[in-house]
Design a protein around this motif. Structure first.
Motif, PDB file in Angstrom:
ATOM      1  N   TYR A 198      15.860   4.763   2.957  1.00  0.00           N
ATOM      2  CA  TYR A 198      14.574   3.790   3.484  1.00  0.00           C
ATOM      3  C   TYR A 198      13.242   4.528   3.292  1.00  0.00           C
ATOM      4  O   TYR A 198      13.501   5.766   3.071  1.00  0.00           O
ATOM      5  CB  TYR A 198      14.629   3.262   4.922  1.00  0.00           C
ATOM      6  CG  TYR A 198      15.001   4.304   6.094  1.00  0.00           C
ATOM      7  CD1 TYR A 198      13.938   4.999   6.614  1.00  0.00           C
ATOM      8  CD2 TYR A 198      16.286   5.029   6.265  1.00  0.00           C
ATOM      9  CE1 TYR A 198      13.815   5.934   7.409  1.00  0.00           C
ATOM     10  CE2 TYR A 198      16.293   5.808   7.209  1.00  0.00           C
ATOM     11  CZ  TYR A 198      15.105   6.494   7.617  1.00  0.00           C
ATOM     12  OH  TYR A 198      15.326   7.355   8.565  1.00  0.00           O
ATOM     13  N   ASP A 199      12.363   3.777   3.104  1.00  0.00           N
ATOM     14  CA  ASP A 199      10.960   4.347   2.507  1.00  0.00           C
ATOM     15  C   ASP A 199       9.927   4.540   3.829  1.00  0.00           C
ATOM     16  O   ASP A 199       8.963   5.298   3.869  1.00  0.00           O
ATOM     17  CB  ASP A 199      10.254   3.470   1.595  1.00  0.00           C
ATOM     18  CG  ASP A 199      11.144   3.474   0.438  1.00  0.00           C
ATOM     19  OD1 ASP A 199      11.648   4.219  -0.069  1.00  0.00           O
ATOM     20  OD2 ASP A 199      11.376   2.081   0.071  1.00  0.00           O
TER      21      ASP A 199
ATOM     22  N   ASN B 220       3.233  16.711  14.147  1.00  0.00           N
ATOM     23  CA  ASN B 220       4.259  15.723  13.833  1.00  0.00           C
ATOM     24  C   ASN B 220       3.519  14.418  13.473  1.00  0.00           C
ATOM     25  O   ASN B 220       4.159  13.379  13.211  1.00  0.00           O
ATOM     26  CB  ASN B 220       5.238  15.343  14.981  1.00  0.00           C
ATOM     27  CG  ASN B 220       5.871  16.552  15.238  1.00  0.00           C
ATOM     28  OD1 ASN B 220       6.508  17.197  14.224  1.00  0.00           O
ATOM     29  ND2 ASN B 220       6.218  16.785  16.519  1.00  0.00           N
ATOM     30  N   THR B 221       2.110  14.152  13.597  1.00  0.00           N
ATOM     31  CA  THR B 221       1.653  12.886  13.162  1.00  0.00           C
ATOM     32  C   THR B 221       1.050  12.714  12.065  1.00  0.00           C
ATOM     33  O   THR B 221       0.377  11.607  11.452  1.00  0.00           O
ATOM     34  CB  THR B 221       0.327  13.017  14.063  1.00  0.00           C
ATOM     35  OG1 THR B 221      -0.516  13.800  13.755  1.00  0.00           O
ATOM     36  CG2 THR B 221       0.605  12.866  15.707  1.00  0.00           C
ATOM     37  N   HIS B 222       1.745  13.473  11.087  1.00  0.00           N
ATOM     38  CA  HIS B 222       1.364  13.310   9.669  1.00  0.00           C
ATOM     39  C   HIS B 222       2.065  11.853   9.100  1.00  0.00           C
ATOM     40  O   HIS B 222       3.141  11.585   9.578  1.00  0.00           O
ATOM     41  CB  HIS B 222       1.955  14.510   8.513  1.00  0.00           C
ATOM     42  CG  HIS B 222       3.335  14.650   8.700  1.00  0.00           C
ATOM     43  ND1 HIS B 222       3.718  15.522   9.734  1.00  0.00           N
ATOM     44  CD2 HIS B 222       4.542  14.452   8.174  1.00  0.00           C
ATOM     45  CE1 HIS B 222       4.991  15.648   9.611  1.00  0.00           C
ATOM     46  NE2 HIS B 222       5.506  15.084   8.602  1.00  0.00           N
ATOM     47  N   ASP B 223       1.432  11.334   8.158  1.00  0.00           N
ATOM     48  CA  ASP B 223       2.142   9.847   7.807  1.00  0.00           C
ATOM     49  C   ASP B 223       2.169   9.082   8.824  1.00  0.00           C
ATOM     50  O   ASP B 223       3.556   8.336   8.886  1.00  0.00           O
ATOM     51  CB  ASP B 223       3.220  10.143   6.854  1.00  0.00           C
ATOM     52  CG  ASP B 223       2.990  10.536   5.342  1.00  0.00           C
ATOM     53  OD1 ASP B 223       1.956  10.300   4.884  1.00  0.00           O
ATOM     54  OD2 ASP B 223       3.743  11.231   4.762  1.00  0.00           O
ATOM     55  N   VAL B 224       1.391   8.673   9.720  1.00  0.00           N
ATOM     56  CA  VAL B 224       1.573   7.899  10.825  1.00  0.00           C
ATOM     57  C   VAL B 224       0.380   6.773  10.542  1.00  0.00           C
ATOM     58  O   VAL B 224      -0.771   7.162  10.275  1.00  0.00           O
ATOM     59  CB  VAL B 224       1.407   8.440  12.222  1.00  0.00           C
ATOM     60  CG1 VAL B 224       1.328   7.456  13.323  1.00  0.00           C
ATOM     61  CG2 VAL B 224       2.918   9.380  12.523  1.00  0.00           C
TER      62      VAL B 224
ATOM     63  N   ASN C 239       0.741  -1.160  -0.074  1.00  0.00           N
ATOM     64  CA  ASN C 239      -0.073  -0.038  -0.044  1.00  0.00           C
ATOM     65  C   ASN C 239       0.881   1.379   0.016  1.00  0.00           C
ATOM     66  O   ASN C 239       0.488   2.377  -0.580  1.00  0.00           O
ATOM     67  CB  ASN C 239      -0.976   0.062   1.315  1.00  0.00           C
ATOM     68  CG  ASN C 239      -1.683  -1.050   1.210  1.00  0.00           C
ATOM     69  OD1 ASN C 239      -1.514  -2.431   1.467  1.00  0.00           O
ATOM     70  ND2 ASN C 239      -3.114  -0.865   0.895  1.00  0.00           N
ATOM     71  N   LEU C 240       2.063   1.229   0.690  1.00  0.00           N
ATOM     72  CA  LEU C 240       2.753   2.463   1.011  1.00  0.00           C
ATOM     73  C   LEU C 240       3.886   2.377  -0.045  1.00  0.00           C
ATOM     74  O   LEU C 240       4.747   3.251   0.003  1.00  0.00           O
ATOM     75  CB  LEU C 240       3.405   2.773   2.258  1.00  0.00           C
ATOM     76  CG  LEU C 240       2.222   2.903   3.415  1.00  0.00           C
ATOM     77  CD1 LEU C 240       2.717   3.202   4.833  1.00  0.00           C
ATOM     78  CD2 LEU C 240       1.166   4.153   3.046  1.00  0.00           C
ATOM     79  N   ASN C 241       4.135   1.054  -0.775  1.00  0.00           N
ATOM     80  CA  ASN C 241       5.400   0.985  -1.734  1.00  0.00           C
ATOM     81  C   ASN C 241       6.564   1.199  -1.086  1.00  0.00           C
ATOM     82  O   ASN C 241       7.601   1.747  -1.644  1.00  0.00           O
ATOM     83  CB  ASN C 241       5.260   1.820  -2.717  1.00  0.00           C
ATOM     84  CG  ASN C 241       5.921   1.401  -3.968  1.00  0.00           C
ATOM     85  OD1 ASN C 241       5.982   0.049  -4.220  1.00  0.00           O
ATOM     86  ND2 ASN C 241       6.677   2.506  -4.905  1.00  0.00           N
TER      87      ASN C 241
END
Length: 393
Positions: free
Chosen positions: A233-234, A280-284, A176-178
């Motif tokens: 890393y991704d 800071n909780t973006h992309d969590v 899903n996040l590649n």
């Protein structure tokens, strides 16, 4: 040989034979259970104070709402539910003592809790010895319900296992996040986190660039973050509880580490955002068995409305799992005369319609149910996506 000596030694020799065969004595052999009297007694053994009190108090709220609704509707077989609550203070030894007190002194007919895996493990032996079923809403460690001797007759759970969470994280990160390359950073002091990390390592098809660990109670993670800050890393996969992972997320974002951060259901508390900082909780992303952003059953919407009316806030996963736990015990108590009957009926529970989804208890006392990956933005749940493993929910 003297006959009296022979008679005396026979049980001892039999025990040696069992040990030699690597078979442990059956701790449930003398379990007599408790009788259901004028009320259905449910013992609550939760972390109401201490390091993970947020989990226990959310579960207590869910339990109280469910009991209130069931009693208002007439109870179970005309009997009201009586709740006896013990605070295990987020300590495993206290959880064991509380289970003994509830099962032996208070003669409850079923126990809900503890919330965390270590505390459940500590309380389980007392449930097994007394014949009073223990249903943990959120204990996920794989071996809670089964050991080398087989399934534990009186131990059940409402949530999924650690190994399943590891599989969900691995698949979601990669597909899903590649995220083809990840950093694995986990709590090495927690069996819960270690179990998830081990399964993630086993099934993740991409490259784990580096593995690092922290421990419960740690506050400064900058040394570890500095070591892998500039690696290629991704995403960061971070099995652990919110008490540490929230702080790690803040320190990572403060160091301009902006890759997605993924974790297990241990992220699932408002305190995570408080510790990380809303910005800071973006992309969590984290695994959950429930979200207000998607309805896993027809009952979910009604539950959310009732919870908000009673408590003035939206229920989290822990509240929802505990709410379902009460209804599961109530269903299993129909027609039951003893706590052993309740355990037998829990083991046969099928297609139970809960607010965390429809579930069937499998042969190892785990629920077959759907997992979600929740995306967090600005300190709150932004979306929730059902995850299918090997073509199944």
């Amino acid at each position: 040989m003297n006959k009296k000596v022979t008679t005396f030694l026979l049980p001892f020799l039999a025990a040696l034979v069992l040990v030699g065969c690597n078979k442990s004595p059956d701790v449930t052999a003398n379990a007599t259970g408790t009788t259901i009297g004028d009320t259905l007694k449910i013992g609550v053994n939760l972390e109401l104070t201490g390091s993970v009190a947020a989990y226990g108090n959310a579960e207590k709220n869910g339990i109280n709402l469910a009991v209130e609704q069931i009693n208002k509707a007439g109870g179970v077989d005309g009997k009201k539910i009586e709740v006896i609550t013990k605070d295990n203070k987020s300590e495993n030894a206290e959880a064991s003592t509380a289970a003994t007190n509830l099962a032996v002194q208070s003669q409850v007919n079923a126990m809900i809790g503890p919330a965390t895996s270590g505390a459940v493990a500590a309380a389980s032996l007392n449930a097994q010895k007394t014949g009073v079923p223990l249903l943990t809403p959120s204990g996920t460690q794989d071996d809670l319900t089964i050991d080398k001797d087989g399934v534990k007759k009186y131990i059940f759970r409402t949530t999924f296992q650690d190994s399943f969470q590891g599989q969900v994280l691995a698949q979601y990160a990669y597909q899903n996040l590649n995220a083809k390359k990840v950093v694995l950073y986990y709590d090495n002091s927690s069996d819960y986190a270690k179990g998830i990390a081990e399964e993630f390592q086993r099934v993740y098809p991409g490259e784990i660039v580096t593995v690092a660990t922290f421990a419960s109670g740690d506050k400064d993670f900058q040394s570890a973050l500095t070591k892998f800050k500039d690696l290629d890393y991704d995403a960061i996969v971070m099995p652990g509880y919110y008490t540490e992972t929230g702080i790690i997320t803040k320190q990572a974002r403060d160091m301009s580490i902006e890759v997605p951060i993924l974790g297990p259901d241990g992220f699932n508390d408002d305190s995570f955002a408080d510790l990380a900082g809303v910005a800071n909780t973006h992309d969590v992303y984290y695994v959950s068995g429930y979200s207000t952003k998607t309805a896993l059953s027809d009952k979910a919407t009604q539950f959310i409305e009732a919870y908000k009316k009673k408590y003035g806030s939206e229920p989290n996963m822990f509240a929802a799992l505990a709410y379902d736990s009460v209804y599961m015990i109530a269903e299993a108590a129909k027609g039951a005369k003893t706590s052993i009957d309740i355990a037998d009926n829990l083991a046969k529970l099928s297609q139970f319609d809960g607010v965390t989804g429809t579930m069937t208890i499998d042969k190892d006392h785990n629920p077959i149910k759907t997992a979600l990956m929740v995306k967090m933005e600005n300190g709150a749940e932004a979306s929730a996506e059902a995850v299918e493993i090997n073509g199944k929910n």
